[in-house]
Design a protein around this motif. Structure first.
Motif, PDB file in Angstrom:
ATOM      1  N   VAL A 283     151.919  28.736  85.735  1.00  0.00           N
ATOM      2  CA  VAL A 283     153.293  29.407  85.600  1.00  0.00           C
ATOM      3  C   VAL A 283     153.527  29.414  83.860  1.00  0.00           C
ATOM      4  O   VAL A 283     154.118  30.324  83.244  1.00  0.00           O
ATOM      5  N   VAL A 284     153.277  28.201  83.537  1.00  0.00           N
ATOM      6  CA  VAL A 284     153.472  27.915  82.154  1.00  0.00           C
ATOM      7  C   VAL A 284     152.897  28.730  81.163  1.00  0.00           C
ATOM      8  O   VAL A 284     153.547  29.429  80.140  1.00  0.00           O
ATOM      9  N   ASP A 285     151.486  28.975  81.374  1.00  0.00           N
ATOM     10  CA  ASP A 285     150.708  30.137  80.961  1.00  0.00           C
ATOM     11  C   ASP A 285     151.434  31.688  80.688  1.00  0.00           C
ATOM     12  O   ASP A 285     151.715  32.125  79.873  1.00  0.00           O
ATOM     13  N   LEU A 286     151.802  31.768  81.916  1.00  0.00           N
ATOM     14  CA  LEU A 286     152.510  33.323  82.207  1.00  0.00           C
ATOM     15  C   LEU A 286     154.068  33.417  81.494  1.00  0.00           C
ATOM     16  O   LEU A 286     153.998  34.313  80.762  1.00  0.00           O
ATOM     17  N   VAL A 287     154.490  32.368  81.371  1.00  0.00           N
ATOM     18  CA  VAL A 287     156.006  32.145  80.660  1.00  0.00           C
ATOM     19  C   VAL A 287     155.530  32.501  79.106  1.00  0.00           C
ATOM     20  O   VAL A 287     156.101  33.265  78.686  1.00  0.00           O
ATOM     21  N   LEU A 288     154.526  31.797  78.626  1.00  0.00           N
ATOM     22  CA  LEU A 288     154.066  32.100  77.304  1.00  0.00           C
ATOM     23  C   LEU A 288     153.989  33.425  76.955  1.00  0.00           C
ATOM     24  O   LEU A 288     154.086  33.969  75.992  1.00  0.00           O
ATOM     25  N   LEU A 289     153.058  33.980  77.749  1.00  0.00           N
ATOM     26  CA  LEU A 289     152.411  35.527  77.660  1.00  0.00           C
ATOM     27  C   LEU A 289     153.714  36.392  77.876  1.00  0.00           C
ATOM     28  O   LEU A 289     153.724  37.167  76.961  1.00  0.00           O
ATOM     29  N   VAL A 290     154.600  36.126  78.507  1.00  0.00           N
ATOM     30  CA  VAL A 290     155.948  37.198  78.811  1.00  0.00           C
ATOM     31  C   VAL A 290     156.671  36.911  77.330  1.00  0.00           C
ATOM     32  O   VAL A 290     157.034  37.791  76.670  1.00  0.00           O
ATOM     33  N   ILE A 291     156.648  35.694  76.962  1.00  0.00           N
ATOM     34  CA  ILE A 291     157.655  35.544  75.758  1.00  0.00           C
ATOM     35  C   ILE A 291     157.021  36.041  74.563  1.00  0.00           C
ATOM     36  O   ILE A 291     157.500  36.862  73.637  1.00  0.00           O
ATOM     37  N   THR A 292     155.596  36.180  74.278  1.00  0.00           N
ATOM     38  CA  THR A 292     154.790  36.894  73.368  1.00  0.00           C
ATOM     39  C   THR A 292     155.031  38.214  73.449  1.00  0.00           C
ATOM     40  O   THR A 292     155.287  38.679  72.379  1.00  0.00           O
ATOM     41  N   VAL A 293     154.840  38.674  74.532  1.00  0.00           N
ATOM     42  CA  VAL A 293     155.024  40.206  74.601  1.00  0.00           C
ATOM     43  C   VAL A 293     156.479  40.521  74.219  1.00  0.00           C
ATOM     44  O   VAL A 293     156.507  41.521  73.588  1.00  0.00           O
ATOM     45  N   ILE A 294     157.294  39.985  74.726  1.00  0.00           N
ATOM     46  CA  ILE A 294     158.661  40.280  74.422  1.00  0.00           C
ATOM     47  C   ILE A 294     158.895  40.245  73.120  1.00  0.00           C
ATOM     48  O   ILE A 294     159.479  41.408  72.296  1.00  0.00           O
ATOM     49  N   ASP A 295     158.580  39.275  72.395  1.00  0.00           N
ATOM     50  CA  ASP A 295     158.771  39.073  71.027  1.00  0.00           C
ATOM     51  C   ASP A 295     158.252  40.258  70.317  1.00  0.00           C
ATOM     52  O   ASP A 295     158.733  40.720  69.369  1.00  0.00           O
ATOM     53  N   LEU A 296     156.891  40.440  70.695  1.00  0.00           N
ATOM     54  CA  LEU A 296     156.176  41.628  69.651  1.00  0.00           C
ATOM     55  C   LEU A 296     156.637  42.981  70.305  1.00  0.00           C
ATOM     56  O   LEU A 296     156.985  43.750  69.549  1.00  0.00           O
ATOM     57  N   THR A 297     157.352  43.174  71.285  1.00  0.00           N
ATOM     58  CA  THR A 297     158.060  44.388  71.736  1.00  0.00           C
ATOM     59  C   THR A 297     159.178  44.596  70.946  1.00  0.00           C
ATOM     60  O   THR A 297     159.626  45.753  70.869  1.00  0.00           O
ATOM     61  N   ASN A 298     160.100  43.469  70.733  1.00  0.00           N
ATOM     62  CA  ASN A 298     161.116  43.444  69.924  1.00  0.00           C
ATOM     63  C   ASN A 298     161.047  43.617  68.691  1.00  0.00           C
ATOM     64  O   ASN A 298     161.771  43.584  67.752  1.00  0.00           O
TER      65      ASN A 298
END
Length: 188
Positions: free
Chosen positions: A49-64
């Motif tokens: 789940v830690v990996d999934l959290v990092l993936l979500v944070i990265t996508v959000i950062d790039l999306t923003n």
């Protein structure tokens, strides 16, 4: 460099790496010190789940609209290696915890052909981790869609190729040659 070290992505990567080891340690301590198998299983199941959290944070950062930098590439590399090596790292730690706290057998020390075989398998995992990392980098590049912004991500691919090459040299090739030379000396 200060901007990268103080970026939210760097903090996210560090937090995820810490979280990875905290869940492993908590899961194994719960299993062996507290003897709570089900709770231990839940804690260890949270490691990916830690990996999934990092993936979500990265996508959000790039999306923003964040400008892709080295940390976004590092996140992709971290994810690739964590997905491939995570289960074996949990197993490695589990064997040592079982030995230390539950009277389990000591960790096996490999030599000869078994060691060479293990080195080839580990190198294969490195190749897979680099392939996953490269795929994630390419997905990010396609997602961003602006060649002028994605240069830091492209740079990671040549670095991953070097990792595969160096790992091959110091891993399976080194052990294969060492094993062959020991066989030759034993026959003499």
């Amino acid at each position: 460099m200060d901007e990268i070290l103080n970026s939210p992505m760097t903090a996210a990567i560090v937090a995820c790496e810490i979280g990875f080891w905290v869940f492993i340690a908590a899961g194994l301590l719960t299993r062996y010190a507290l003897r709570k198998q089900k709770a231990s299983t839940v804690l260890l199941a949270l490691v990916p789940v830690v990996d999934l959290v990092l993936l979500v944070i990265t996508v959000i950062d790039l999306t923003n609209g964040a400008k892709p930098n080295l940390t976004h590439g590092l996140a992709a590399v971290y994810l690739g290696f964590s997905v491939v090596f995570g289960p074996s790292m949990v197993e490695w730690a589990d064997i040592r915890f079982a030995h230390r706290f539950a009277g389990g057998p000591p960790p096996e020390k490999l030599s000869g052909r078994a060691k060479v075989r293990k080195e080839w398998l580990e190198w294969g995992k490195c190749v897979l981790a680099c392939a996953i990392s490269t795929a994630l980098l390419l997905l990010a590049i396609l997602f961003i869609g602006d060649a002028s912004r994605t240069e830091p991500l492209w740079g990671w691919m040549s670095l991953l190729a070097k990792v595969v090459g160096i790992w091959f040299l110091v891993g399976p090739l080194w052990h294969q040659i060492g094993s062959s030379s020991r066989k030759g000396r034993a026959r003499s």
